[in-house]
Write an enzyme that holds these catalytic residues in place. Structure first.
Site, PDB file in Angstrom:
ATOM      1  CD  GLU A 240      -2.812   0.896   2.534  1.00 55.66           C
ATOM      2  OE1 GLU A 240      -3.398   1.912   2.888  1.00 55.66           O
ATOM      3  OE2 GLU A 240      -2.846  -0.175   3.172  1.00 55.66           O
TER       4      GLU A 240
ATOM      5  NE  ARG B 207       2.326  -8.394  10.218  1.00 58.28           N
ATOM      6  CZ  ARG B 207       2.294  -7.270   9.492  1.00 58.28           C
ATOM      7  NH1 ARG B 207       3.152  -6.293   9.707  1.00 58.28           N
ATOM      8  NH2 ARG B 207       1.409  -7.097   8.553  1.00 58.28           N
TER       9      ARG B 207
ATOM     10  CE  LYS C 197       2.718   0.120   5.117  1.00 56.53           C
ATOM     11  NZ  LYS C 197       2.374  -0.021   3.699  1.00 56.53           N
TER      12      LYS C 197
HETATM   13  P1  ATP Z   1       2.321  -2.350   8.248  1.00 49.34           P
HETATM   14  O1  ATP Z   1       1.755  -3.325   9.216  1.00 49.34           O
HETATM   15  O2  ATP Z   1       3.754  -2.028   8.468  1.00 49.34           O
HETATM   16  O3  ATP Z   1       1.481  -1.121   8.073  1.00 49.34           O
HETATM   17  P2  ATP Z   1       1.149  -3.471   5.907  1.00 49.34           P
HETATM   18  O4  ATP Z   1       0.912  -4.927   5.921  1.00 49.34           O
HETATM   19  O5  ATP Z   1      -0.021  -2.595   6.089  1.00 49.34           O
HETATM   20  O6  ATP Z   1       2.348  -3.122   6.876  1.00 49.34           O
HETATM   21  P3  ATP Z   1       1.484  -3.317   3.090  1.00 49.34           P
HETATM   22  O7  ATP Z   1       2.017  -2.205   2.291  1.00 49.34           O
HETATM   23  O8  ATP Z   1       0.056  -3.681   2.954  1.00 49.34           O
HETATM   24  O9  ATP Z   1       1.849  -3.014   4.584  1.00 49.34           O
HETATM   25  O10 ATP Z   1       2.388  -4.612   2.894  1.00 49.34           O
HETATM   26  C1  ATP Z   1       2.745  -5.134   1.641  1.00 49.34           C
HETATM   27  C2  ATP Z   1       3.092  -6.584   1.808  1.00 49.34           C
HETATM   28  O11 ATP Z   1       4.154  -6.737   2.746  1.00 49.34           O
HETATM   29  C3  ATP Z   1       1.926  -7.369   2.347  1.00 49.34           C
HETATM   30  O12 ATP Z   1       1.816  -8.573   1.598  1.00 49.34           O
HETATM   31  C4  ATP Z   1       2.282  -7.631   3.764  1.00 49.34           C
HETATM   32  O13 ATP Z   1       1.717  -8.833   4.192  1.00 49.34           O
HETATM   33  C5  ATP Z   1       3.807  -7.674   3.742  1.00 49.34           C
HETATM   34  N1  ATP Z   1       4.365  -7.289   5.027  1.00 49.34           N
HETATM   35  C6  ATP Z   1       4.140  -6.148   5.715  1.00 49.34           C
HETATM   36  N2  ATP Z   1       4.781  -6.156   6.904  1.00 49.34           N
HETATM   37  C7  ATP Z   1       5.451  -7.335   6.963  1.00 49.34           C
HETATM   38  C8  ATP Z   1       6.294  -7.957   7.936  1.00 49.34           C
HETATM   39  N3  ATP Z   1       6.588  -7.358   9.094  1.00 49.34           N
HETATM   40  N4  ATP Z   1       6.798  -9.181   7.655  1.00 49.34           N
HETATM   41  C9  ATP Z   1       6.506  -9.790   6.498  1.00 49.34           C
HETATM   42  N5  ATP Z   1       5.718  -9.265   5.547  1.00 49.34           N
HETATM   43  C10 ATP Z   1       5.185  -8.057   5.764  1.00 49.34           C
HETATM   44 MG    MG Z   2      -1.615  -3.812   4.419  1.00 44.78          MG
END
Ligand code: ATP
Ligand code: MG
Length: 571
Positions: free
Chosen positions: A38, A263, A273
């Site tokens: 995102e 994760r 984030k």
């Molecule tokens: P955050 O929790 O930091 O806001 P998010 O999941 O909202 O992260 P996205 O931009 O949606 O952030 O993530 C893109 C991809 O990265 C998704 O497939 C998500 O599952 C993966 N991802 C995000 N954080 C992690 C993590 N800590 N470990 C592994 N994969 C991750």
């Molecule tokens: Mg997300």
């Protein structure tokens, strides 16, 4: 969870599932994965895990991995994030080729599909407010209540949905919801929202839309449109999988398999984030690329190599259960990589002047120094030596404690690549602080040992005062003082654990002249001090600025060694 262990037990659970799907014919090659960020922040080390997994699988199976911006929430998204995400994925060493997509490219198709669900009686326009929707949803122990709008006719729903799109209703006044089951034990199936009304311009579609699809409605359908075979995501989406499957079944379109993995969490680090944004916006750090941030941009500026991050991701592997990985392992990985690749230089961070009384005033010698003992092809360089030098303040004690073997009055040490010197005098200022050391050298010890066999117990680094280059060096420490930043006293939040000493800026550092015109991003080992990287933003020709990537002390290697010993040397 060591690599050797994983290699012994074969592929991880995700690769096993893919192998089964290919063997059973559920999917034909090519294997197609995607990384769907995102664009509402910079990528962090957790994303790197997902990137390495998705692009790595595509590479291994001869398939492909798409980069798809999941831009369904215009409120928080910005162009800057899109740019930085592309830069970071490339820097990590991956390439999506022509497969760059945006969920917003599918808004028209999603809208058509939503109408299809309405026609099938599987979706309805609901007038409950967001708050009411929440109240009606029920809880894990109580079933939800059906919305009073649930049984609108198909015609009415189609008309209202069309009018929602045309902008006839205020923000938040109506939603489109899937008609599934308000009594489902899975809350995600209790008539989830598919569209909400939001008059927010979108970074790509501008003012075209005032209704936006939710993540759940957009994600699986985007996967389907792109022909994704394996949609790999993190564990929090496990409970969304029944919904992911339900939408695709209702539409009868290509149906990828969603697979969830745990994760990455890291000690001494926050990876949400929202929190990283707060650190940036409140000025706790200098920006998304502050070298203390766990972002890819921050790690890059700190001096991490893409190889070290990829290696880290490989070592941690993938699993189905949440774990917290020690930041020592990440640091170990960059140390290992830089030990192999970084050239050695001498730098004095906290200088103390040394005058060698028996060394001729005008004489300069060019001494030969080894660039990298781990890599003979890196060759040697010349380091100038003369009568006045700098050494580290720390390498001298007027009253040396037990086991301190470095310089002290009357004591002799070796200067790296140069001579033995002996301290014969100490000059102090009015406050009694040591300002200068008077020493004598032994010309017979050049570049080696004393011919008479006498020994010294320490070798210290130095820089010629006349040739030294002045520099700024920034020493970074962990951003948090506790392994778990959420471990706080009642009434405090995670920011209470920020480390007030996470940055120390040293000016007036003295570097050997070979570092004068260092280029931003170049990495070195400063002998005895650690690995350092010329700052990508602030380093200028003739005015070096260095960031300390890591010290030389490898906590992780020690832990591994102990584990090995404990298991009787069997890995
Ligand atoms: P955050 O929790 O930091 O806001 P998010 O999941 O909202 O992260 P996205 O931009 O949606 O952030 O993530 C893109 C991809 O990265 C998704 O497939 C998500 O599952 C993966 N991802 C995000 N954080 C992690 C993590 N800590 N470990 C592994 N994969 C991750
Ligand atoms: Mg997300």
């Amino acid at each position: 969870m060591s690599t050797t262990e994983e290699k012994r037990s074969g592929p991880d659970f995700i690769r096993r599932i893919i192998n089964e799907d290919l063997a059973s014919g559920r999917f034909q090659p090519p294997v197609v994965t995607r990384f769907p960020p995102e664009p509402n922040g910079y990528l962090h080390i957790g994303h790197a895990k997902s990137i390495c997994l998705n692009f790595g699988i595509a590479r291994e199976y001869g398939g492909r991995c798409h980069l798809r911006f999941d831009d369904t929430n215009p409120e928080k998204e910005e162009e800057e994030y899109v740019r930085s995400i592309m830069e970071d994925v490339r820097w990590l060493g991956f390439d999506w080729g022509e497969h760059l997509y945006y969920a917003s490219d599918y808004f028209d198709q999603l809208y058509e599909w939503a109408k299809e669900l309405i026609k099938k009686g599987k979706a309805y326009v609901c007038d409950l407010s967001a708050e009411e929707v929440r109240q009606y949803r029920g809880t894990l122990t109580e079933p939800g209540k059906e919305s009073p709008y649930r049984n609108r006719s198909v015609e009415e729903n189609l008309e209202l949905f069309e009018r929602m799109r045309r902008g006839e209703f205020p923000d938040g006044s109506k939603t489109l919801r899937a008609k599934i089951d308000m009594a489902s034990p899975n809350l995600n199936l209790r008539d989830p929202v598919m569209y909400r009304i939001m008059r927010v311009p979108h970074h790509r579609t501008g003012d075209k839309w005032c209704i936006y699809p939710t993540y759940d409605w957009a994600h699986g359908q985007s996967d389907s449109i792109e022909g994704i075979t394996h949609s790999i995501c993190t564990l929090e989406f496990e409970d969304h999988r029944p919904l992911y499957d339900w939408f695709l079944e209702q539409l009868g379109v290509h149906h990828p398999r969603q697979i969830e993995f745990a994760r990455l969490n890291l000690t001494y680090t926050v990876l949400s984030k929202r929190r990283l944004l707060e650190l940036v916006q409140s000025g706790y750090v200098s920006g998304w690329d502050d070298p203390r941030m766990p972002t890819i941009a921050g790690l890059r500026r700190r001096g991490y190599t893409p190889e070290s991050i990829r290696n880290f991701c490989e070592q941690i592997g993938v699993a189905k259960a949440d774990t917290v990985v020690s930041i020592d392992l990440l640091e170990h990985c960059v140390r290992e990589d830089l030990n192999r690749r970084a050239e050695r230089r001498m730098a004095v961070l906290r200088p103390l002047r040394v005058v060698i009384e028996n060394y001729p005033e005008d004489q300069v010698e060019e001494l030969e120094a080894i660039n990298n003992p781990e890599d003979p092809s890196a060759g040697t360089r010349k380091v100038p030596f003369c009568r006045e030098l700098y050494i580290e303040q720390d390498d001298f004690r007027e009253e040396p404690p037990p086991k301190y073997y470095r310089l002290a009055p009357g004591r002799e040490v070796r200067l790296r690549y140069a001579y033995f010197i002996k301290c014969v005098g100490v000059i102090k200022d009015e406050q009694g602080r040591v300002r200068e050391l008077r020493c004598v050298y032994d010309p017979a010890t050049r570049g080696g040992d004393a011919p008479d066999g006498r020994r010294v117990k320490a070798t210290i680094h130095w820089v010629s005062a006349r040739h030294a280059v002045d520099a700024e060096v920034r020493l970074y420490d962990r951003l948090f003082v506790k392994a778990d930043p959420d471990d706080v006293e009642p009434g405090q939040d995670w920011k209470a654990n920020l480390n007030p000493k996470s940055l120390e800026v040293l000016t007036g550092c003295k570097l050997e002249p070979a570092l004068k015109d260092v280029k931003p991003g170049e990495r070195f080992q400063f002998e005895r001090l650690g690995y350092f990287c010329a700052d990508l933003r602030d380093c200028q020709p003739g005015r070096p600025v260095f960031n300390r990537t890591v010290t030389l002390k490898d906590t992780w290697a020690k832990i591994e060694q102990k584990l090995k010993q404990a298991s009787g040397g069997r890995e």
